[in-house]
Design a protein around this motif. Structure first.
Motif, mmCIF file in Angstrom:
data_model
loop_
_atom_site.group_PDB
_atom_site.id
_atom_site.type_symbol
_atom_site.label_atom_id
_atom_site.label_comp_id
_atom_site.label_asym_id
_atom_site.label_seq_id
_atom_site.Cartn_x
_atom_site.Cartn_y
_atom_site.Cartn_z
ATOM 1 N N GLY A 1 28.795 -14.269 12.777
ATOM 2 C CA GLY A 1 27.468 -13.709 13.030
ATOM 3 C C GLY A 1 26.435 -14.707 13.496
ATOM 4 N N GLY A 2 26.728 -16.011 13.390
ATOM 5 C CA GLY A 2 25.755 -16.996 13.853
ATOM 6 C C GLY A 2 25.735 -18.245 13.013
ATOM 7 N N ALA A 3 24.692 -19.059 13.195
ATOM 8 C CA ALA A 3 24.537 -20.284 12.404
ATOM 9 C C ALA A 3 24.296 -19.909 10.944
ATOM 10 C CB ALA A 3 23.381 -21.122 12.934
ATOM 11 N N LEU A 4 24.898 -20.659 10.037
ATOM 12 C CA LEU A 4 24.839 -20.331 8.611
ATOM 13 C C LEU A 4 23.398 -20.213 8.111
ATOM 14 C CD1 LEU A 4 26.264 -19.805 5.936
ATOM 15 C CD2 LEU A 4 26.534 -22.284 5.660
ATOM 16 N N GLY A 5 22.534 -21.121 8.517
ATOM 17 C CA GLY A 5 21.140 -21.065 8.070
ATOM 18 C C GLY A 5 20.397 -19.840 8.561
ATOM 19 N N GLY B 1 23.166 -12.122 2.119
ATOM 20 C CA GLY B 1 22.773 -11.830 0.738
ATOM 21 C C GLY B 1 22.246 -10.422 0.580
ATOM 22 N N VAL B 2 21.430 -9.951 1.528
ATOM 23 C CA VAL B 2 20.912 -8.579 1.458
ATOM 24 C C VAL B 2 22.058 -7.582 1.576
ATOM 25 C CG1 VAL B 2 19.419 -6.858 2.533
ATOM 26 C CG2 VAL B 2 18.648 -9.230 2.362
ATOM 27 N N ALA B 3 23.000 -7.852 2.475
ATOM 28 C CA ALA B 3 24.149 -6.952 2.621
ATOM 29 C C ALA B 3 24.926 -6.844 1.314
ATOM 30 C CB ALA B 3 25.055 -7.447 3.744
ATOM 31 N N ARG B 4 25.094 -7.957 0.625
ATOM 32 C CA ARG B 4 25.814 -7.901 -0.665
ATOM 33 C C ARG B 4 24.995 -7.136 -1.701
ATOM 34 N NH1 ARG B 4 30.361 -8.167 1.331
ATOM 35 N NH2 ARG B 4 31.184 -8.135 -0.808
ATOM 36 N N ALA B 5 23.657 -7.244 -1.620
ATOM 37 C CA ALA B 5 22.802 -6.463 -2.522
ATOM 38 C C ALA B 5 22.961 -4.976 -2.243
ATOM 39 C CB ALA B 5 21.338 -6.885 -2.360
ATOM 40 N N VAL B 6 23.002 -4.592 -0.962
ATOM 41 C CA VAL B 6 23.196 -3.188 -0.593
ATOM 42 C C VAL B 6 24.525 -2.670 -1.130
ATOM 43 C CG1 VAL B 6 23.625 -1.632 1.356
ATOM 44 C CG2 VAL B 6 21.734 -3.278 1.459
ATOM 45 N N LEU B 7 25.583 -3.431 -0.926
ATOM 46 C CA LEU B 7 26.913 -2.986 -1.358
ATOM 47 C C LEU B 7 27.007 -2.902 -2.876
ATOM 48 C CD1 LEU B 7 29.064 -5.023 1.188
ATOM 49 C CD2 LEU B 7 28.514 -2.583 1.265
ATOM 50 N N ALA B 8 26.367 -3.846 -3.573
ATOM 51 C CA ALA B 8 26.376 -3.808 -5.035
ATOM 52 C C ALA B 8 25.616 -2.597 -5.552
ATOM 53 C CB ALA B 8 25.775 -5.094 -5.604
ATOM 54 N N ALA B 9 24.457 -2.312 -4.954
ATOM 55 C CA ALA B 9 23.666 -1.143 -5.372
ATOM 56 C C ALA B 9 24.432 0.145 -5.082
ATOM 57 C CB ALA B 9 22.322 -1.142 -4.654
ATOM 58 N N ALA B 10 25.106 0.193 -3.937
ATOM 59 C CA ALA B 10 25.888 1.383 -3.587
ATOM 60 C C ALA B 10 27.030 1.599 -4.583
ATOM 61 C CB ALA B 10 26.430 1.243 -2.161
ATOM 62 N N VAL C 1 15.484 -6.051 13.276
ATOM 63 C CA VAL C 1 16.742 -6.690 13.663
ATOM 64 C C VAL C 1 16.526 -8.166 13.969
ATOM 65 C CG1 VAL C 1 17.927 -4.617 14.462
ATOM 66 C CG2 VAL C 1 16.419 -5.841 16.037
ATOM 67 N N GLY C 2 15.555 -8.768 13.278
ATOM 68 C CA GLY C 2 15.369 -10.204 13.373
ATOM 69 C C GLY C 2 16.423 -10.926 12.551
ATOM 70 N N THR C 3 16.113 -12.116 12.110
ATOM 71 C CA THR C 3 17.092 -12.906 11.362
ATOM 72 C C THR C 3 17.598 -12.160 10.138
ATOM 73 O OG1 THR C 3 16.050 -14.951 12.099
ATOM 74 C CG2 THR C 3 17.479 -15.095 10.179
ATOM 75 N N MET C 4 16.692 -11.601 9.345
ATOM 76 C CA MET C 4 17.097 -10.946 8.104
ATOM 77 C C MET C 4 17.727 -9.576 8.358
ATOM 78 S SD MET C 4 17.205 -11.579 4.832
ATOM 79 C CE MET C 4 15.875 -12.692 4.338
ATOM 80 N N GLY C 5 17.036 -8.725 9.111
ATOM 81 C CA GLY C 5 17.552 -7.394 9.360
ATOM 82 C C GLY C 5 18.823 -7.402 10.180
ATOM 83 N N GLY C 6 18.862 -8.250 11.197
ATOM 84 C CA GLY C 6 20.067 -8.338 12.023
ATOM 85 C C GLY C 6 21.266 -8.809 11.231
ATOM 86 N N GLY C 7 21.066 -9.837 10.408
ATOM 87 C CA GLY C 7 22.164 -10.325 9.571
ATOM 88 C C GLY C 7 22.641 -9.272 8.594
ATOM 89 N N THR C 8 21.701 -8.551 7.989
ATOM 90 C CA THR C 8 22.059 -7.485 7.053
ATOM 91 C C THR C 8 22.920 -6.438 7.737
ATOM 92 O OG1 THR C 8 20.020 -7.802 5.792
ATOM 93 C CG2 THR C 8 21.145 -5.691 5.533
ATOM 94 N N ALA C 9 22.472 -5.970 8.895
ATOM 95 C CA ALA C 9 23.212 -4.941 9.624
ATOM 96 C C ALA C 9 24.591 -5.443 10.038
ATOM 97 C CB ALA C 9 22.414 -4.507 10.855
ATOM 98 N N PHE C 10 24.673 -6.690 10.490
ATOM 99 C CA PHE C 10 25.950 -7.251 10.932
ATOM 100 C C PHE C 10 26.977 -7.254 9.803
ATOM 101 C CE2 PHE C 10 28.941 -10.749 11.388
ATOM 102 C CZ PHE C 10 29.399 -10.608 12.684
ATOM 103 N N TYR C 11 26.566 -7.745 8.623
ATOM 104 C CA TYR C 11 27.531 -7.868 7.532
ATOM 105 C C TYR C 11 27.861 -6.524 6.885
ATOM 106 C CZ TYR C 11 27.151 -12.838 8.181
ATOM 107 O OH TYR C 11 27.201 -14.092 8.739
ATOM 108 N N HIS D 1 28.069 -3.733 8.698
ATOM 109 C CA HIS D 1 29.026 -3.218 9.681
ATOM 110 C C HIS D 1 30.384 -3.861 9.471
ATOM 111 C CE1 HIS D 1 30.989 -3.065 13.696
ATOM 112 N NE2 HIS D 1 30.392 -1.897 13.799
ATOM 113 N N GLN D 2 30.386 -5.165 9.229
ATOM 114 C CA GLN D 2 31.633 -5.895 9.007
ATOM 115 C C GLN D 2 32.350 -5.394 7.758
ATOM 116 O OE1 GLN D 2 31.599 -10.141 7.717
ATOM 117 N NE2 GLN D 2 32.590 -10.548 9.663
#
Length: 387
Positions: free
Chosen positions: A157-161, A168-177, A194-204, A206-207
């Protein structure tokens, strides 16, 4: 349960740019071992109250993840798309130099990328935005090299930073679900931003196999009840986090930006601006769970309304704290440039915290935020040693 009492911040400072008239603020909400951490944002209309709210949230994040540092935030009322924005940010950081040298570790935030703020720090001779913590190291050059290697390490999905916060947000979503009986593949999600935070959340998400049915940027909402091709859409973004409509498939519906909040889904993720969900629009929300990826995206009265309707709101200082937690793990040498180590540690911590909060929650308990708030905790961590 009573609402946690809000104390006054440790410090508020206002700055006025002599060349443009832009106004900026530093709010240090709390110091731990003489240090505080929190990003610097830039947006037209930013206010000191907004910055103070965000600094308070940073105190909660650092306490919730047991980090040896307090909370702060910087903010500038200026359009980040203005060609003078880099110079404004440079002058703001120069004015804040005494705090950036010794007490305040800053990073990216709304309107300010990590690369941009690192460029500004390099201009000012401070190398990198974690400067105040790096300066405590016995070998600042080696610590800077480790930090830069971690920030720019490759991850899916991109550079780690850039992507660690969204992961982290994606894991929070999956845990809450999961805590509410939904498997990843059964979970539908709408993401605002769909910036750094929203884009990363959506990517992971989807993954992980979740169906991302809606994505919104400044130009509007893209919607497909069968699920969007998230990686393809993210690849069309410009540097301001806006998707190229010329590359959007004809099968995808194009809706107004505000339609995102009323999307029927299992989880709504506000990942754009602060105060996006208000008393005026929260009645339209058609989701079982709200996971706050942006900082302070829900007003207090809206959160009370959502809670009364039985909608679980996972607060920002838990859900989006992965980026700051990881930054300090990197500084302290707990993780390095292998993204798998960082993902594993963040997944374990985020999943544990969110599951505990959501699985035992009832609307009659009040907002989840009340139970999660630990900002008033008195912390006496071991002496901060940056290797």
């Amino acid at each position: 349960m009573a609402t946690p009492r809000r104390r006054s911040p440790y410090l508020r400072m206002e700055w006025i740019d002599a060349e443009t008239g832009a106004v900026g603020w530093l709010v240090v909400d709390s110091l731990v071992q003489g240090m505080a951490t929190g990003g610097t944002r830039m947006r037209a209309g930013c206010t000191v109250d907004e910055v103070a709210d965000l600094a308070y949230g940073m105190s909660n994040k650092t306490a919730a993840f047991d980090l040896p540092v307090g909370g702060a935030k910087g903010g500038i009322d200026f359009d980040p798309k203005d060609p003078r924005a880099v110079d404004v940010l440079t002058r703001f950081c120069d004015a804040m130099r005494p705090y950036l040298d010794r007490h305040w570790v800053t990073a990216e935030d709304l309107g300010v990328t990590q690369d941009l703020i690192d460029t500004v720090f390099a201009r000012l001779g401070m190398a990198q935005s974690y400067h105040a913590a790096i300066a405590r190291s016995d070998d600042p050059a080696a610590t800077t090299a480790r930090v830069m290697a971690g920030l720019h390490a490759h991850a899916p999905g991109g550079a780690l930073g850039d992507v660690i916060g969204g992961f982290g947000v994606a894991r929070a979503v999956l845990a809450a679900a999961r805590a509410t009986g939904r498997s990843p593949r059964e979970t539908t999600v709408a993401v605002q931003g769909v910036g750094t935070m929203g884009g990363g959340t959506a990517f992971y998400l989807h993954q992980a196999g979740s169906r991302v049915v809606a994505l919104a940027d400044a130009a509007g909402t893209l919607y497909d009840p069968e699920g969007l091709d998230v990686p393809a859409l993210l690849d069309t973004r410009n540097r301001f986090g806006e998707m190229d409509r010329d590359q959007v498939p004809a099968s995808v519906q194009r809706l107004p930006r505000e339609a995102l909040l009323s999307t029927t889904c299992d989880v709504l993720v506000p990942a754009a601006v602060s105060y996006a969900i208000t008393a005026d629009n929260c009645a339209a929300i058609d989701a079982a769970i709200v996971v706050e990826a942006a900082n302070a995206p829900t007003t207090i009265d809206a959160e009370l309304d959502l809670t009364a309707r039985g909608i679980a709101v996972v607060p920002d200082f838990i859900a989006n704290a992965g980026a700051v937690a990881w930054a300090w793990w990197l500084l302290l040498g707990w993780v390095g440039d292998d993204y798998r180590d960082s993902f594993s540690l963040l997944d374990a911590q985020m999943t544990s915290k969110v599951t505990a909060l959501v699985a035992g929650w009832r609307p009659s308990d009040g907002p989840i935020r009340w139970a999660a708030d630990v900002s008033a905790t008195v912390r006496n961590p071991e002496p901060l040693v940056v290797p």
